[in-house]
Design an enzyme around this catalytic site. Structure first.
Site, PDB file in Angstrom:
ATOM      1  N   ARG A 142     -18.768   1.260 -41.742  1.00  0.00           N
ATOM      2  CA  ARG A 142     -18.349   1.749 -40.417  1.00  0.00           C
ATOM      3  C   ARG A 142     -19.568   2.411 -39.792  1.00  0.00           C
ATOM      4  O   ARG A 142     -20.139   3.350 -40.344  1.00  0.00           O
ATOM      5  CB  ARG A 142     -17.204   2.744 -40.533  1.00  0.00           C
ATOM      6  CG  ARG A 142     -16.956   3.468 -39.210  1.00  0.00           C
ATOM      7  CD  ARG A 142     -15.681   4.258 -39.187  1.00  0.00           C
ATOM      8  NE  ARG A 142     -14.530   3.392 -39.033  1.00  0.00           N
ATOM      9  CZ  ARG A 142     -13.347   3.784 -38.569  1.00  0.00           C
ATOM     10  NH1 ARG A 142     -13.172   5.043 -38.209  1.00  0.00           N
ATOM     11  NH2 ARG A 142     -12.337   2.951 -38.460  1.00  0.00           N
ATOM     12  N   HIS A 185     -13.792  -4.248 -34.054  1.00  0.00           N
ATOM     13  CA  HIS A 185     -12.972  -3.651 -35.116  1.00  0.00           C
ATOM     14  C   HIS A 185     -12.071  -4.768 -35.686  1.00  0.00           C
ATOM     15  O   HIS A 185     -10.850  -4.773 -35.467  1.00  0.00           O
ATOM     16  CB  HIS A 185     -12.149  -2.502 -34.536  1.00  0.00           C
ATOM     17  CG  HIS A 185     -11.602  -1.543 -35.559  1.00  0.00           C
ATOM     18  ND1 HIS A 185     -11.856  -1.658 -36.914  1.00  0.00           N
ATOM     19  CD2 HIS A 185     -10.804  -0.443 -35.421  1.00  0.00           C
ATOM     20  CE1 HIS A 185     -11.247  -0.681 -37.552  1.00  0.00           C
ATOM     21  NE2 HIS A 185     -10.605   0.066 -36.686  1.00  0.00           N
ATOM     22  N   GLN A 228      -8.829  -4.078 -37.956  1.00  0.00           N
ATOM     23  CA  GLN A 228      -7.722  -3.505 -37.191  1.00  0.00           C
ATOM     24  C   GLN A 228      -6.926  -4.608 -36.495  1.00  0.00           C
ATOM     25  O   GLN A 228      -5.696  -4.670 -36.611  1.00  0.00           O
ATOM     26  CB  GLN A 228      -8.280  -2.518 -36.145  1.00  0.00           C
ATOM     27  CG  GLN A 228      -7.220  -1.938 -35.241  1.00  0.00           C
ATOM     28  CD  GLN A 228      -6.354  -0.910 -35.936  1.00  0.00           C
ATOM     29  OE1 GLN A 228      -6.859   0.044 -36.510  1.00  0.00           O
ATOM     30  NE2 GLN A 228      -5.036  -1.074 -35.892  1.00  0.00           N
ATOM     31  N   ASP A 230      -5.876   2.068 -26.266  1.00  0.00           N
ATOM     32  CA  ASP A 230      -6.740   2.803 -27.196  1.00  0.00           C
ATOM     33  C   ASP A 230      -7.313   4.004 -26.427  1.00  0.00           C
ATOM     34  O   ASP A 230      -7.207   4.076 -25.193  1.00  0.00           O
ATOM     35  CB  ASP A 230      -7.865   1.868 -27.697  1.00  0.00           C
ATOM     36  CG  ASP A 230      -8.750   2.511 -28.753  1.00  0.00           C
ATOM     37  OD1 ASP A 230      -8.337   3.528 -29.358  1.00  0.00           O
ATOM     38  OD2 ASP A 230      -9.869   2.003 -28.989  1.00  0.00           O
ATOM     39  N   CYS A 271      -4.135   1.554 -31.938  1.00  0.00           N
ATOM     40  CA  CYS A 271      -4.761   1.549 -33.267  1.00  0.00           C
ATOM     41  C   CYS A 271      -4.770   2.928 -33.907  1.00  0.00           C
ATOM     42  O   CYS A 271      -4.932   3.045 -35.109  1.00  0.00           O
ATOM     43  CB  CYS A 271      -6.178   0.990 -33.166  1.00  0.00           C
ATOM     44  SG  CYS A 271      -7.221   1.875 -32.007  1.00  0.00           S
ATOM     45  N   ARG A 285      -2.342  -1.780 -42.116  1.00  0.00           N
ATOM     46  CA  ARG A 285      -3.770  -1.805 -42.482  1.00  0.00           C
ATOM     47  C   ARG A 285      -3.879  -2.010 -43.998  1.00  0.00           C
ATOM     48  O   ARG A 285      -4.755  -2.735 -44.486  1.00  0.00           O
ATOM     49  CB  ARG A 285      -4.463  -0.487 -42.094  1.00  0.00           C
ATOM     50  CG  ARG A 285      -4.496  -0.183 -40.601  1.00  0.00           C
ATOM     51  CD  ARG A 285      -5.355  -1.163 -39.829  1.00  0.00           C
ATOM     52  NE  ARG A 285      -6.729  -1.227 -40.279  1.00  0.00           N
ATOM     53  CZ  ARG A 285      -7.701  -0.377 -39.959  1.00  0.00           C
ATOM     54  NH1 ARG A 285      -7.453   0.630 -39.142  1.00  0.00           N
ATOM     55  NH2 ARG A 285      -8.937  -0.518 -40.425  1.00  0.00           N
TER      56      ARG A 285
HETATM   57  N1  NVA Z   1     -12.164   2.775 -29.956  1.00  0.00           N
HETATM   58  C1  NVA Z   1     -11.946   3.728 -31.006  1.00  0.00           C
HETATM   59  C2  NVA Z   1     -11.171   3.118 -32.115  1.00  0.00           C
HETATM   60  C3  NVA Z   1     -10.834   4.055 -33.246  1.00  0.00           C
HETATM   61  C4  NVA Z   1     -10.091   3.376 -34.348  1.00  0.00           C
HETATM   62  C5  NVA Z   1     -13.283   4.259 -31.503  1.00  0.00           C
HETATM   63  O1  NVA Z   1     -14.211   3.457 -31.660  1.00  0.00           O
HETATM   64  O2  NVA Z   1     -13.413   5.472 -31.706  1.00  0.00           O
HETATM   65  N1   CP Z   2      -7.494   2.805 -36.432  1.00  0.00           N
HETATM   66  C1   CP Z   2      -8.503   3.251 -37.210  1.00  0.00           C
HETATM   67  O1   CP Z   2      -9.471   2.528 -37.519  1.00  0.00           O
HETATM   68  O2   CP Z   2      -8.373   4.537 -37.587  1.00  0.00           O
HETATM   69  P1   CP Z   2      -9.428   5.435 -38.361  1.00  0.00           P
HETATM   70  O3   CP Z   2     -10.540   5.774 -37.388  1.00  0.00           O
HETATM   71  O4   CP Z   2      -8.657   6.642 -38.791  1.00  0.00           O
HETATM   72  O5   CP Z   2      -9.976   4.654 -39.518  1.00  0.00           O
END
Ligand code: NVA
Ligand code: CP
Length: 308
Positions: free
Chosen positions: A104, A131, A134, A223, A263, A291
């Protein structure tokens, strides 16, 4: 045999997504009946996370444990990565110990660099661009709730971020109509949009008016307005995203009983009203649970080489 990575949903074909969805449902069913299977016994999964995570980290760790394997969370701050050891070296070393790595991070190029040097499969656990895990698991929720994805219409309302980009890829791969309503200046990645439009015969549409975008939708997705790394823009974004909240009024334009998806984490009162988030059409917690089940299928597929 060549290893496979999952850096983008487009690393999968439609046939592979269908097979993985089927497998996810079978794995989930057996698990719910109390059966335990350990296809990944003796295997280890590394998780290298440059950003915080609740769902992705825990669901991957638990998935690995429930499949008989072992997860290792690698906080970059406690490894040599933070001290500047190149990804090329970290990836070559770690993949001699590990059977798979979930990354990540910020740049998509970083996961690509990991994949280039790692001899073990690399999984994108979120970048600024995409992502994929997800959206794959969201498709699982949709198939469970709607009986399939054929003929459904998805409306995405909000920021043209990693989630929007990945939904565009999904719509193009699986050929379902997708309408996106994003404020001016916050549009999805133009390259991803252009590629998708080429493949999906114009079924992906940017519609400036959120009310028009959700018209007749089977799934309404949103989101956060400020993603991880954009916290400083939060105040400005709140102003610019006014009118793009998924609330009861907006939802009334969608198909009756349309699924509301997010998400998570959510900011109730911003991108989604508390009423809708907690309302009867919201499936966000089933979505979060999936998930775990969907990623078990992904791990089994990538780590056990069953796709070859
Ligand atoms: N768009 C958000 C998704 C989190 C799961 C982010 O990148 O923070
Ligand atoms: N939806 C998702 O990826 O959540 P986290 O940031 O908690 O992993």
């Amino acid at each position: 045999m060549k290893k496979r990575d999952l850096l983008s949903l487009t690393d999968l074909s439609r046939r592979e997504i269908d097979a993985l969805l089927k497998r996810s449902m079978a794995i989930k069913k057996r698990w719910k009946k109390g059966h335990a299977d350990y296809p990944l016994a003796g295997m280890s999964l590394g998780l290298v996370f440059d950003k915080p995570s609740t769902r992705t980290r825990v669901s991957f760790e638990v998935a690995m444990i429930q499949l008989g394997g072992h997860p290792i969370y690698l906080d970059p701050g406690t490894t040599q990565i933070k001290r500047g050891e190149p990804i090329a070296d970290s990836a070559r070393v770690l993949s001699r110990y590990l059977d798979g790595v979930v990354i990540r991070t910020f740049e998509q190029a970083t996961v690509e660099e990991w994949a280039r040097w790692s001899s073990a499969p690399v999984i994108n656990g979120l970048t600024d661009l995409l992502h994929p895990c997800q959206v794959f698991c969201d498709l699982l929720t949709i198939v469970e709730k709607l009986g399939g994805y054929k003929g459904m219409k998805v409306a995405y309302v909000g920021d043209g971020n990693n989630m929007a980009n990945t939904w565009i890829q999904a719509a193009s791969l699986l050929d379902f109509p997708l309408s996106l309503a994003c404020p001016e200046g916050y549009q999805p990645n133009p390259k991803i949009l252009a590629q998708a439009r080429q493949h999906s015969k114009g079924r992906t549409e940017m519609i400036p008016d959120p009310y028009q975008a959700v018209e007749g939708a089977d799934v309404v997705y949103t989101d956060v307005w400020a993603s991880m790394g954009q916290e400083k823009e939060s105040k400005e974004r709140k102003k610019r995203f006014k009118g793009f909240q998924v609330n009861s009024e907006l939802l009334s334009k969608a198909r009756k009983g349309a699924l509301v998806m997010h998400c998570l984490p959510a900011h109730a009162g911003e991108e989604i009203s508390a009423e809708v988030l907690e309302g009867p059409q919201s499936v966000v917690f089933d979505q979060a649970e999936n998930r775990l089940h969907g990623q078990k299928a992904i791990l089994e597929w990538l780590l056990k080489d069953i796709h070859r």
